[in-house]
Motif scaffolding. Structure first.
Motif, PDB file in Angstrom:
ATOM      1  N   GLU A 163      14.515 -25.253  -8.869  1.00 29.27           N
ATOM      2  CA  GLU A 163      14.066 -24.344  -9.926  1.00 29.27           C
ATOM      3  C   GLU A 163      14.591 -22.952  -9.625  1.00 29.27           C
ATOM      4  OE1 GLU A 163       9.908 -23.102 -12.273  1.00 29.27           O
ATOM      5  OE2 GLU A 163       9.924 -24.663 -10.724  1.00 29.27           O
ATOM      6  N   ALA A 164      14.999 -22.223 -10.676  1.00 29.27           N
ATOM      7  CA  ALA A 164      15.525 -20.871 -10.506  1.00 29.27           C
ATOM      8  C   ALA A 164      15.148 -20.024 -11.716  1.00 29.27           C
ATOM      9  CB  ALA A 164      17.043 -20.902 -10.324  1.00 29.27           C
ATOM     10  N   SER A 165      15.041 -18.720 -11.486  1.00 29.89           N
ATOM     11  CA  SER A 165      14.726 -17.776 -12.556  1.00 29.89           C
ATOM     12  C   SER A 165      15.889 -16.808 -12.730  1.00 29.89           C
ATOM     13  CB  SER A 165      13.448 -16.999 -12.237  1.00 29.89           C
ATOM     14  OG  SER A 165      12.333 -17.882 -12.158  1.00 29.89           O
ATOM     15  N   VAL A 166      16.283 -16.571 -13.985  1.00 27.51           N
ATOM     16  CA  VAL A 166      17.443 -15.717 -14.240  1.00 27.51           C
ATOM     17  C   VAL A 166      17.160 -14.741 -15.376  1.00 27.51           C
ATOM     18  CG1 VAL A 166      19.042 -17.539 -13.493  1.00 27.51           C
ATOM     19  CG2 VAL A 166      18.504 -17.280 -15.931  1.00 27.51           C
TER      20      VAL A 166
ATOM     21  N   ILE B  45      15.962 -24.090 -14.887  1.00 22.24           N
ATOM     22  CA  ILE B  45      16.284 -22.662 -14.930  1.00 22.24           C
ATOM     23  C   ILE B  45      15.401 -21.981 -15.968  1.00 22.24           C
ATOM     24  CG2 ILE B  45      18.064 -20.949 -15.415  1.00 22.24           C
ATOM     25  CD1 ILE B  45      20.132 -22.869 -14.368  1.00 22.24           C
ATOM     26  N   ASN B  46      14.651 -21.004 -15.501  1.00 20.07           N
ATOM     27  CA  ASN B  46      13.759 -20.232 -16.366  1.00 20.07           C
ATOM     28  C   ASN B  46      14.402 -18.888 -16.686  1.00 20.07           C
ATOM     29  OD1 ASN B  46      11.517 -22.190 -16.004  1.00 20.07           O
ATOM     30  ND2 ASN B  46      11.535 -21.407 -13.902  1.00 20.07           N
ATOM     31  N   ILE B  47      14.443 -18.541 -17.959  1.00 20.61           N
ATOM     32  CA  ILE B  47      14.959 -17.227 -18.363  1.00 20.61           C
ATOM     33  C   ILE B  47      13.790 -16.247 -18.418  1.00 20.61           C
ATOM     34  CG2 ILE B  47      16.076 -15.902 -20.184  1.00 20.61           C
ATOM     35  CD1 ILE B  47      17.592 -18.433 -20.964  1.00 20.61           C
ATOM     36  N   ILE B  48      13.806 -15.270 -17.527  1.00 17.52           N
ATOM     37  CA  ILE B  48      12.726 -14.277 -17.471  1.00 17.52           C
ATOM     38  C   ILE B  48      12.781 -13.373 -18.694  1.00 17.52           C
ATOM     39  CG2 ILE B  48      11.679 -12.413 -16.122  1.00 17.52           C
ATOM     40  CD1 ILE B  48      13.226 -13.574 -13.687  1.00 17.52           C
ATOM     41  N   ASP B  49      13.998 -12.927 -19.015  1.00 20.07           N
ATOM     42  CA  ASP B  49      14.191 -12.042 -20.166  1.00 20.07           C
ATOM     43  C   ASP B  49      15.664 -12.099 -20.551  1.00 20.07           C
ATOM     44  OD1 ASP B  49      13.668 -10.247 -22.179  1.00 20.07           O
ATOM     45  OD2 ASP B  49      13.634  -8.469 -20.881  1.00 20.07           O
TER      46      ASP B  49
ATOM     47  N   PHE C  88      13.741 -12.819  -9.003  1.00 22.12           N
ATOM     48  CA  PHE C  88      14.711 -13.583  -9.797  1.00 22.12           C
ATOM     49  C   PHE C  88      15.819 -14.076  -8.882  1.00 22.12           C
ATOM     50  CE2 PHE C  88      16.450  -9.359  -9.631  1.00 22.12           C
ATOM     51  CZ  PHE C  88      17.832  -9.482  -9.723  1.00 22.12           C
ATOM     52  N   ASP C  89      16.575 -15.038  -9.385  1.00 25.05           N
ATOM     53  CA  ASP C  89      17.609 -15.673  -8.572  1.00 25.05           C
ATOM     54  C   ASP C  89      19.028 -15.366  -9.037  1.00 25.05           C
ATOM     55  OD1 ASP C  89      15.857 -17.444  -6.814  1.00 25.05           O
ATOM     56  OD2 ASP C  89      15.208 -18.031  -8.830  1.00 25.05           O
ATOM     57  N   GLY C  90      19.177 -14.923 -10.273  1.00 29.57           N
ATOM     58  CA  GLY C  90      20.527 -14.668 -10.747  1.00 29.57           C
ATOM     59  C   GLY C  90      20.570 -14.033 -12.116  1.00 29.57           C
TER      60      GLY C  90
ATOM     61  N   VAL D 279      23.477  -7.540  -3.100  1.00 23.86           N
ATOM     62  CA  VAL D 279      23.855  -8.392  -4.228  1.00 23.86           C
ATOM     63  C   VAL D 279      23.978  -9.857  -3.814  1.00 23.86           C
ATOM     64  CG1 VAL D 279      25.625  -8.810  -5.983  1.00 23.86           C
ATOM     65  CG2 VAL D 279      25.095  -6.466  -5.291  1.00 23.86           C
ATOM     66  N   LYS D 280      24.316 -10.102  -2.556  1.00 27.30           N
ATOM     67  CA  LYS D 280      24.676 -11.449  -2.098  1.00 27.30           C
ATOM     68  C   LYS D 280      23.629 -12.534  -2.380  1.00 27.30           C
ATOM     69  CE  LYS D 280      28.703 -10.389  -0.273  1.00 27.30           C
ATOM     70  NZ  LYS D 280      28.832  -9.041  -0.853  1.00 27.30           N
ATOM     71  N   PRO D 281      22.328 -12.248  -2.285  1.00 30.27           N
ATOM     72  CA  PRO D 281      21.355 -13.325  -2.534  1.00 30.27           C
ATOM     73  C   PRO D 281      21.284 -13.785  -3.994  1.00 30.27           C
ATOM     74  CG  PRO D 281      20.376 -11.570  -1.220  1.00 30.27           C
ATOM     75  CD  PRO D 281      21.658 -11.044  -1.758  1.00 30.27           C
ATOM     76  N   TYR D 282      21.885 -13.000  -4.904  1.00 27.47           N
ATOM     77  CA  TYR D 282      21.791 -13.307  -6.326  1.00 27.47           C
ATOM     78  C   TYR D 282      23.056 -13.992  -6.834  1.00 27.47           C
ATOM     79  CZ  TYR D 282      17.978  -9.946  -5.938  1.00 27.47           C
ATOM     80  OH  TYR D 282      16.843  -9.285  -5.543  1.00 27.47           O
ATOM     81  N   LEU D 283      22.872 -14.953  -7.712  1.00 30.81           N
ATOM     82  CA  LEU D 283      24.001 -15.633  -8.342  1.00 30.81           C
ATOM     83  C   LEU D 283      24.333 -14.875  -9.628  1.00 30.81           C
ATOM     84  CD1 LEU D 283      24.256 -19.506  -8.815  1.00 30.81           C
ATOM     85  CD2 LEU D 283      25.417 -17.864 -10.280  1.00 30.81           C
ATOM     86  N   ILE D 284      25.535 -14.329  -9.703  1.00 27.77           N
ATOM     87  CA  ILE D 284      25.951 -13.523 -10.853  1.00 27.77           C
ATOM     88  C   ILE D 284      27.109 -14.214 -11.555  1.00 27.77           C
ATOM     89  CG2 ILE D 284      26.625 -11.238 -11.673  1.00 27.77           C
ATOM     90  CD1 ILE D 284      24.031 -11.165 -10.117  1.00 27.77           C
ATOM     91  N   ALA D 285      26.972 -14.405 -12.873  1.00 27.16           N
ATOM     92  CA  ALA D 285      27.999 -15.099 -13.647  1.00 27.16           C
ATOM     93  C   ALA D 285      28.420 -14.278 -14.858  1.00 27.16           C
ATOM     94  CB  ALA D 285      27.478 -16.464 -14.110  1.00 27.16           C
TER      95      ALA D 285
END
Length: 314
Positions: free
Chosen positions: A151-154, A186-190, A215-217, A240-246
């Motif tokens: 599970e992840a929050s983005v 994957i949960n979208i926070i906002d 949040f995760d990314g 920045v490294k702990p976050y997944l950025i796309a």
């Protein structure tokens, strides 16, 4: 694919035979990085074709100004018009103005709302946006799964809400994370718009960080917005490294961010290919040749593993 290649070969052959033609271009914004690559590619390519003149104007993000440019081009009886629409929901008036004057028109990079009813002498040269956010988000799912997350929050950063590409890329995200193949919840926070702009995305990220919500990314509709998110995280003093950025576009700045280890995913959108394709289509239509209503230049996933193949393409 054979049909697309055959169409491209026809367009190129017509371009090489062109003589004493004027192509008028209206770009949504000159200060847009991705648009600048498209514009430069068009200008350079048109100049390489004997007898072809190209004139390019900046709509400065103003829908009314852009429509006036199209009307002026049509009134001046240029041989063809290329437009990167500022607002893809406002393209019917552009189509009508060009059609009334009998001037071929090519929509570039952004799909018009009236795509299915375009006259025979109008077309779209772009990339299929149903692939862009899909490639991006599938890779996000894969990376979260690889990291052992179930599970992840983005946060989601959207482009201009009046733009078909932004709407479709966001829908791609929703479709992938809501589908059976993601493998991670994957949960979208906002989700908010940055209007494709780096500074606005940085401000969004700053505001989100101020809430303290874990949040995760970040999944962004374009690289500029992804870079803005990276800058917002860094400005807060966080790593920045702990976050997944796309992101999407594989812009030069996006590639630099990926090489620095900040951007994890992007999708190559061939700006130069779209620019050249639009010129080819415009010349073919000016010669009365048939061009497919949609001419798509494929999107391609870019990761740290294959970045070397894309570093100099945009």
């Amino acid at each position: 694919m054979r049909k697309l290649l055959a169409s491209a070969a026809l367009i190129i052959s017509m371009a090489s035979a062109a003589s004493a033609e004027t192509i008028a271009v209206s770009m949504a914004r000159f200060d847009d990085n991705f648009g600048t690559v498209i514009r430069n590619a068009m200008v350079a390519y048109a100049k390489s074709i004997n007898g072809v003149t190209i004139q390019v104007e900046d709509a400065q993000g103003d829908v009314a100004k852009q429509l006036d440019q199209i009307k002026n081009f049509a009134a001046n009886k240029v041989d063809a018009i290329i437009v990167q629409p500022q607002d893809t929901s406002a393209t019917q008036a552009m189509t009508d103005a060009a059609a009334a004057a009998g001037v071929p028109l090519v929509y570039l990079n952004r799909e018009p709302i009236n795509i299915d009813t375009l006259p025979a002498n109008q077309a779209l040269v772009a990339s299929n946006e149903r692939d862009s956010g899909t490639l991006e988000t599938k890779e996000v799912c894969r990376l979260f799964k690889k990291a052992g997350k179930t599970e992840a929050s983005v946060y989601v950063i959207m482009g201009e809400l009046s733009n078909q590409a932004a709407v479709q890329r966001t829908q791609d995200i929703l479709d992938v994370i809501g589908g059976p193949d993601c493998g991670v919840k994957i949960n979208i926070i906002d989700r908010q718009t940055s209007n494709w702009q780096r500074e606005q995305a940085q401000n969004l990220m700053t505001n989100w960080l101020s809430t303290g919500t874990p949040f995760d990314g970040v999944i962004a509709n374009n690289d500029e917005s992804a870079i803005g998110a990276i800058q917002g995280i860094r400005a807060s003093g966080a790593d920045v490294k702990p976050y997944l950025i796309a992101g999407i576009d594989a812009s030069q700045d996006g590639m630099q961010a990926m090489q620095a280890g900040d951007l994890d995913v992007t999708v190559f959108q061939d700006a130069a290919g779209q620019g050249k394709g639009a010129v080819d289509a415009a010349l073919a239509l000016a010669h009365g040749k048939k061009v497919d209503r949609r001419v798509f230049v494929p999107f391609q996933l870019v990761t740290p593993d294959n970045i070397g193949d894309y570093l100099k393409k945009n």
